[in-house]
Design an enzyme around this catalytic site. Structure first.
Site, mmCIF file in Angstrom:
data_model
loop_
_atom_site.group_PDB
_atom_site.id
_atom_site.type_symbol
_atom_site.label_atom_id
_atom_site.label_comp_id
_atom_site.label_asym_id
_atom_site.label_seq_id
_atom_site.Cartn_x
_atom_site.Cartn_y
_atom_site.Cartn_z
ATOM 1 N N LYS A 120 -3.752 8.484 7.311
ATOM 2 C CA LYS A 120 -5.006 9.031 7.038
ATOM 3 C C LYS A 120 -5.705 9.255 8.130
ATOM 4 O O LYS A 120 -6.557 10.681 7.992
ATOM 5 C CB LYS A 120 -5.829 7.574 6.304
ATOM 6 C CG LYS A 120 -5.425 7.125 4.943
ATOM 7 C CD LYS A 120 -6.331 6.167 4.481
ATOM 8 C CE LYS A 120 -5.766 5.539 3.318
ATOM 9 N NZ LYS A 120 -6.604 4.404 3.226
ATOM 10 N N GLU B 273 4.505 -2.909 1.257
ATOM 11 C CA GLU B 273 2.988 -3.244 2.409
ATOM 12 C C GLU B 273 2.997 -4.553 2.805
ATOM 13 O O GLU B 273 2.125 -4.632 3.770
ATOM 14 C CB GLU B 273 1.933 -2.444 1.513
ATOM 15 C CG GLU B 273 1.761 -1.049 1.509
ATOM 16 C CD GLU B 273 0.486 -0.615 0.782
ATOM 17 O OE1 GLU B 273 -0.452 -1.429 0.249
ATOM 18 O OE2 GLU B 273 0.151 0.364 1.162
ATOM 19 N N HIS C 282 25.632 6.325 -11.041
ATOM 20 C CA HIS C 282 26.320 7.690 -10.778
ATOM 21 C C HIS C 282 25.867 8.397 -9.756
ATOM 22 O O HIS C 282 26.023 9.593 -9.506
ATOM 23 C CB HIS C 282 26.267 8.400 -12.263
ATOM 24 C CG HIS C 282 26.812 7.656 -13.153
ATOM 25 N ND1 HIS C 282 28.142 8.040 -13.764
ATOM 26 C CD2 HIS C 282 26.689 6.545 -13.691
ATOM 27 C CE1 HIS C 282 28.429 7.311 -14.507
ATOM 28 N NE2 HIS C 282 27.714 6.345 -14.556
HETATM 29 O O1 PA5 Z 1 -2.410 -2.247 -1.544
HETATM 30 C C1 PA5 Z 1 -3.462 -1.403 -1.313
HETATM 31 O O2 PA5 Z 1 -4.608 -1.981 -0.793
HETATM 32 C C2 PA5 Z 1 -3.453 -0.081 -1.034
HETATM 33 O O3 PA5 Z 1 -2.285 0.489 -1.624
HETATM 34 C C3 PA5 Z 1 -4.535 0.501 -1.848
HETATM 35 O O4 PA5 Z 1 -4.484 0.157 -3.366
HETATM 36 C C4 PA5 Z 1 -4.530 2.244 -1.887
HETATM 37 O O5 PA5 Z 1 -4.290 2.474 -0.717
HETATM 38 C C5 PA5 Z 1 -5.805 2.631 -2.913
HETATM 39 O O6 PA5 Z 1 -6.943 2.219 -2.028
HETATM 40 P P1 PA5 Z 1 -8.197 2.215 -2.754
HETATM 41 O O7 PA5 Z 1 -8.244 1.464 -4.044
HETATM 42 O O8 PA5 Z 1 -9.224 1.604 -1.748
HETATM 43 O O9 PA5 Z 1 -8.567 3.620 -3.229
#
Ligand code: PA5
Length: 443
Positions: free
Chosen positions: A418, A283, A304
């Protein structure tokens, strides 16, 4: 203390060290002084020193309360609100933690997908078991955890009544905004804060990770202490700093035609730390058409399966091996008088010794097969060493993002699915998008 070794990396890194130094110095300044892209989200950089001590004490008190009145804790969250806690609990308490005899509650991680079967299974497992819930969402609006929370909240309220449930629901979210915060305030649940300047995937050392980790009986002082030690080292920068070495090596490899990094560990307990690392790097770096692709393997099991590809497939991967050090238990191969399996040459040798030789053999084979190898020597499998490792990876990730000239702290690409999902589900406000998507799906 954690260190990074570069196995015969002279040909990949040495020529670039001087060239990369100004970029790393610039990235270092951006992280330390919050002057780079996404600078609203570098609160994690000094967190091991500046964390909220009053809240830290409340986390410990809440963990003790849950340990006292519950046999299980359901931790509801996804992505950065899930993977760090799961990684640490699995690594330090075992992936079989819930099956073990112990004084601490079982920990179930939910709301990290949309499987009805997974949800029903845990609801069934909780039958007749006193439990609490820690719902974690920084935004407070993420669909997967919000849906899961409805089920577990309803179950708590059915069993203990609204007042009783209030004692068993702990919400970790933004300090002021979001649906979860409003709900928690209205219902009187205890809340913990995801700081404004710490993004989800950098939040394991906030209440997001610390409450579930403490409930499992892990020493969170030691975890933060280890992170603080690494923060000191990283604060100085330079090639003495393991995060600099790691960021430089992987960037040099990326430029040299290795866009895939495979993180490997020889302990199945580390599997969810690998998952945490994949989210952190995937990310943070994967945007603007750039970034290394983070993959992971658990050795020797995956030797393996993925081992074939790694040895002989397309030559565009490098491997980073996390060595956790000696196992907690030393087991020695028994002698067998008949030696029907021909294994007596190993009789009396420890499992750790055999694993070490497997690791050395793999390193040489992969290197000779054209897979460059980095080695991260963690200081052991304990809370302090894991604190160091977490901070080391976070800091190197920030440096790496700035070397790539991307914002390491946003995740605009995550929004695409989303929006489509909301439209297809008929969420108000998404009507136009829905029609367009359904036409594409041929409906
Ligand atoms: O790293 C990030 O920002 C995302 O992976 C969030 O942690 C994830 O989408 C969950 O978001 P939230 O804590 O707002 O529910």
């Amino acid at each position: 203390m954690l260190d990074v070794k570069l196995f015969q990396m002279e040909k990949f890194l040495k020529p670039y060290e001087e060239e990369l130094a100004p970029g790393l110095k610039d990235a270092q300044d951006k992280l330390q002084n919050a002057t780079g892209l996404g600078n609203d989200f570098v609160g994690w950089v000094h967190l091991p020193r500046d964390y909220d001590k009053e809240e830290f004490a409340r986390i410990k008190a809440a963990a003790a309360k849950i340990q006292g009145n519950s046999k299980a804790l359901v931790v509801i969250g996804i992505g950065g609100s899930y993977l760090g806690a799961r990684g640490v609990v699995d690594c330090l308490c075992s992936p079989n933690y819930n099956l073990k005899k112990k004084d601490t509650p079982n920990v179930y991680f939910m709301g990290n997908g949309l499987s009805a079967d997974a949800m029903k299974e845990v609801l069934d497992l909780l039958e007749g078991v006193d439990f609490s819930v820690n719902v974690i969402s920084k935004s407070g609006t993420t669909t997967e955890p919000a849906v899961a929370f409805r089920f577990f909240r309803a179950e708590l309220e059915k069993r203990y009544g609204k007042e009783g449930a209030k004692e068993r629901i702990f919400a970790t979210t933004d300090k002021a905004r979001g649906a979860l915060k409003s709900l928690a305030d209205a219902e009187g649940w205890e809340t913990f804060v995801v700081p404004d300047n710490v993004g989800g995937r950098y939040s394991v050392l906030t209440a997001v990770g610390l409450l579930p980790i403490a409930v499992a009986g892990i020493d969170i002082d030691a975890l933060m202490g280890g992170a603080a030690e690494m923060m000191e080292v990283c604060g100085k920068g330079g090639y003495e700093c393991p995060s600099w070495k790691y960021a430089a090596a992987r960037f040099a490899l990326y430029k040299a035609g290795y866009p895939i990094e495979v993180l490997a560990c020889y302990d199945p307990a580390f599997r969810f730390m690998l998952e945490w690392w994949k989210q952190l790097y995937g990310e943070s770096e994967g945007k603007d058409g750039k970034g290394l692709f983070p993959a992971s393997v658990e050795f020797t099991a995956d030797l393996h399966s993925m081992g074939q590809y790694m040895q002989d497939g397309t030559r565009n991967i490098f491997e980073t091996v996390v060595r956790l050090g000696a196992s907690d238990n030393q087991l020695y191969v028994p002698k067998d008088e008949d030696d029907g399996d021909g294994l007596n040459f190993l009789a009396g040798e420890s499992m750790d010794y055999i694993r070490e030789k497997a690791m050395e053999g793999t390193l040489l084979a992969h290197y000779e097969g054209g897979v460059p190898n980095l080695i991260v020597e963690a200081g052991g499998k304990n809370a302090r060493a894991l604190g160091q490792l977490i901070y080391f990876f976070e800091y190197a990730c920030g440096l790496s993002g700035y070397l790539l000239e991307v914002n390491p702290f946003d995740q605009p690409g995550v929004e695409a699915y989303k929006k489509n999902m909301f439209a297809l589900l008929g969420k108000p406000g998404y009507e136009d998008r829905k029609a367009g998507l359904e036409a594409k799906l041929g409906r």
